[in-house]
Motif scaffolding. Sequence first.
Motif, PDB file in Angstrom:
ATOM      1  N   ASP A   1     -16.890  35.256 -17.930  1.00  0.00           N
ATOM      2  CA  ASP A   1     -16.527  36.670 -17.825  1.00  0.00           C
ATOM      3  C   ASP A   1     -15.127  36.910 -18.384  1.00  0.00           C
ATOM      4  O   ASP A   1     -14.904  37.812 -19.206  1.00  0.00           O
ATOM      5  CB  ASP A   1     -16.596  37.082 -16.345  1.00  0.00           C
ATOM      6  CG  ASP A   1     -16.425  38.574 -16.119  1.00  0.00           C
ATOM      7  OD1 ASP A   1     -15.501  39.182 -16.706  1.00  0.00           O
ATOM      8  OD2 ASP A   1     -17.214  39.150 -15.351  1.00  0.00           O
ATOM      9  N   ARG A   2     -14.184  36.089 -17.966  1.00  0.00           N
ATOM     10  CA  ARG A   2     -12.796  36.245 -18.401  1.00  0.00           C
ATOM     11  C   ARG A   2     -12.665  36.086 -19.912  1.00  0.00           C
ATOM     12  O   ARG A   2     -11.964  36.865 -20.578  1.00  0.00           O
ATOM     13  CB  ARG A   2     -11.924  35.216 -17.692  1.00  0.00           C
ATOM     14  CG  ARG A   2     -10.437  35.276 -18.067  1.00  0.00           C
ATOM     15  CD  ARG A   2      -9.636  34.298 -17.244  1.00  0.00           C
ATOM     16  NE  ARG A   2     -10.069  32.934 -17.470  1.00  0.00           N
ATOM     17  CZ  ARG A   2     -10.220  32.017 -16.506  1.00  0.00           C
ATOM     18  NH1 ARG A   2      -9.991  32.347 -15.247  1.00  0.00           N
ATOM     19  NH2 ARG A   2     -10.610  30.794 -16.802  1.00  0.00           N
ATOM     20  N   MET A   3     -13.368  35.103 -20.464  1.00  0.00           N
ATOM     21  CA  MET A   3     -13.254  34.854 -21.903  1.00  0.00           C
ATOM     22  C   MET A   3     -13.954  35.932 -22.728  1.00  0.00           C
ATOM     23  O   MET A   3     -13.434  36.372 -23.758  1.00  0.00           O
ATOM     24  CB  MET A   3     -13.808  33.468 -22.227  1.00  0.00           C
ATOM     25  CG  MET A   3     -12.929  32.342 -21.687  1.00  0.00           C
ATOM     26  SD  MET A   3     -13.476  30.693 -22.170  1.00  0.00           S
ATOM     27  CE  MET A   3     -14.828  30.425 -21.035  1.00  0.00           C
ATOM     28  N   LEU A   4     -15.112  36.383 -22.271  1.00  0.00           N
ATOM     29  CA  LEU A   4     -15.804  37.460 -22.989  1.00  0.00           C
ATOM     30  C   LEU A   4     -15.005  38.749 -22.933  1.00  0.00           C
ATOM     31  O   LEU A   4     -14.952  39.510 -23.907  1.00  0.00           O
ATOM     32  CB  LEU A   4     -17.204  37.671 -22.405  1.00  0.00           C
ATOM     33  CG  LEU A   4     -18.222  36.554 -22.650  1.00  0.00           C
ATOM     34  CD1 LEU A   4     -19.554  36.904 -22.000  1.00  0.00           C
ATOM     35  CD2 LEU A   4     -18.413  36.300 -24.143  1.00  0.00           C
TER      36      LEU A   4
ATOM     37  N   THR B   1     -24.468  36.157 -12.027  1.00  0.00           N
ATOM     38  CA  THR B   1     -25.140  35.130 -12.809  1.00  0.00           C
ATOM     39  C   THR B   1     -24.621  35.176 -14.246  1.00  0.00           C
ATOM     40  O   THR B   1     -24.015  36.164 -14.673  1.00  0.00           O
ATOM     41  CB  THR B   1     -26.658  35.347 -12.834  1.00  0.00           C
ATOM     42  OG1 THR B   1     -26.939  36.586 -13.512  1.00  0.00           O
ATOM     43  CG2 THR B   1     -27.221  35.389 -11.423  1.00  0.00           C
ATOM     44  N   LEU B   2     -24.882  34.109 -14.986  1.00  0.00           N
ATOM     45  CA  LEU B   2     -24.509  34.089 -16.397  1.00  0.00           C
ATOM     46  C   LEU B   2     -25.187  35.242 -17.131  1.00  0.00           C
ATOM     47  O   LEU B   2     -24.566  35.908 -17.965  1.00  0.00           O
ATOM     48  CB  LEU B   2     -24.915  32.755 -17.030  1.00  0.00           C
ATOM     49  CG  LEU B   2     -24.694  32.641 -18.542  1.00  0.00           C
ATOM     50  CD1 LEU B   2     -23.211  32.728 -18.882  1.00  0.00           C
ATOM     51  CD2 LEU B   2     -25.297  31.341 -19.068  1.00  0.00           C
ATOM     52  N   GLU B   3     -26.449  35.505 -16.800  1.00  0.00           N
ATOM     53  CA  GLU B   3     -27.198  36.579 -17.451  1.00  0.00           C
ATOM     54  C   GLU B   3     -26.553  37.935 -17.189  1.00  0.00           C
ATOM     55  O   GLU B   3     -26.504  38.801 -18.080  1.00  0.00           O
ATOM     56  CB  GLU B   3     -28.645  36.575 -16.968  1.00  0.00           C
ATOM     57  CG  GLU B   3     -29.487  35.416 -17.472  1.00  0.00           C
ATOM     58  CD  GLU B   3     -29.111  34.082 -16.841  1.00  0.00           C
ATOM     59  OE1 GLU B   3     -28.494  34.076 -15.740  1.00  0.00           O
ATOM     60  OE2 GLU B   3     -29.423  33.034 -17.448  1.00  0.00           O
ATOM     61  N   GLN B   4     -26.056  38.154 -15.977  1.00  0.00           N
ATOM     62  CA  GLN B   4     -25.385  39.418 -15.665  1.00  0.00           C
ATOM     63  C   GLN B   4     -24.096  39.579 -16.470  1.00  0.00           C
ATOM     64  O   GLN B   4     -23.785  40.673 -16.954  1.00  0.00           O
ATOM     65  CB  GLN B   4     -25.076  39.490 -14.163  1.00  0.00           C
ATOM     66  CG  GLN B   4     -26.289  39.750 -13.292  1.00  0.00           C
ATOM     67  CD  GLN B   4     -25.949  39.694 -11.807  1.00  0.00           C
ATOM     68  OE1 GLN B   4     -25.332  38.725 -11.337  1.00  0.00           O
ATOM     69  NE2 GLN B   4     -26.334  40.723 -11.062  1.00  0.00           N
TER      70      GLN B   4
ATOM     71  N   GLU C   1     -24.972  40.412 -20.004  1.00  0.00           N
ATOM     72  CA  GLU C   1     -25.383  41.824 -20.054  1.00  0.00           C
ATOM     73  C   GLU C   1     -24.165  42.737 -20.097  1.00  0.00           C
ATOM     74  O   GLU C   1     -24.111  43.689 -20.890  1.00  0.00           O
ATOM     75  CB  GLU C   1     -26.236  42.149 -18.818  1.00  0.00           C
ATOM     76  CG  GLU C   1     -26.479  43.626 -18.560  1.00  0.00           C
ATOM     77  CD  GLU C   1     -27.472  44.268 -19.516  1.00  0.00           C
ATOM     78  OE1 GLU C   1     -27.406  45.508 -19.663  1.00  0.00           O
ATOM     79  OE2 GLU C   1     -28.288  43.541 -20.107  1.00  0.00           O
ATOM     80  N   ASP C   2     -23.167  42.439 -19.279  1.00  0.00           N
ATOM     81  CA  ASP C   2     -21.979  43.299 -19.186  1.00  0.00           C
ATOM     82  C   ASP C   2     -21.186  43.348 -20.485  1.00  0.00           C
ATOM     83  O   ASP C   2     -20.548  44.356 -20.792  1.00  0.00           O
ATOM     84  CB  ASP C   2     -21.065  42.817 -18.049  1.00  0.00           C
ATOM     85  CG  ASP C   2     -21.583  43.231 -16.677  1.00  0.00           C
ATOM     86  OD1 ASP C   2     -22.423  44.149 -16.624  1.00  0.00           O
ATOM     87  OD2 ASP C   2     -21.142  42.638 -15.677  1.00  0.00           O
TER      88      ASP C   2
END
Length: 313
Positions: free
Chosen positions: A218-221, A254-257, A260-261
Amino acid sequence: MNHKPPALKKGDTVGVIAPASPPDPEKLKTALLFLEELGLQVKIGEALKNQHGYLAGRDEERLSDLHEMFKDQNVKAVLCACGGFGTGRIAQDIDYDIIRSNPKIFWGYSDITYLHTAINQNTGLITFHGPMLSSDIGREDVDPLTKASYHQLFEETECTYTEDISPLKVLTLGKAEGRLAGGNLSLLTATLGTPFEIDTKGKLLFIEDVDEEPYQIDRMLNHLKMAGKFEDAAGILVCDFHNCVPVKREKSLTLEQVIEDYITKAGKPALMGFKIGHCSPSIAVPVGAHAVMDTAAKTLTIEAGISKGARLI
């Protein structure tokens, strides 16, 4: 303008280096036998014999191996034994004129992502994000498709990735084309704000990672998003995120969530599920080569990453 390195042929010498961490010696021996089976001769870098903490020798030793392999006219390709840590430490000291004047195949992934980005953006040389000698080819259970990726070094043929290799999930419908850019997410993020910052403008961006929890992904994306890298990209390929599961936190997205974000909401054509990265099979792709992704057909077609290919006999 991007340039394709010359193809290999039977009898050629390839240089094996460790620009990041040291390889497993026994697995490397197995991998070197594989190279010999392909009809190649091998020259080993000096730093492969050294170790400096988590590095395969000191920075100047690993840098020297890289320079020497590109300068050696008898060496037709430079293959990385493994990834690990440390390529970012030598990127600013590389003499890119040496690489520009001696274009040849450069191969690896994971921490090698930093060098793919630096070399391609400073010289225009197409390089290969491909399975490692020690950590992939040296495994007892290596997948035949992983080994088959090495045929890209000999054959000047277009590569098409379909669901015959792995199931693909459409994140955002559309068709996109451009040159391939990307690699390991952690390393791509590490380039931001440096002279080697990943350029995604008009490109197909591919990302992969290993052993990172969803909050870290999440942080890297989010970092890439705020840096405009998704907005600039023509399309996005979500590759393998091996063992990227919650560990520290009982409650987690989850990784998928997380995908998606950031990826789906970016609104660019995007597919997920490519076996590219820390996975088995591990499929090689030429960084900097032109590619077309069609999400409706679930296909990725990539031009050959080499020129004047010799057929492997």
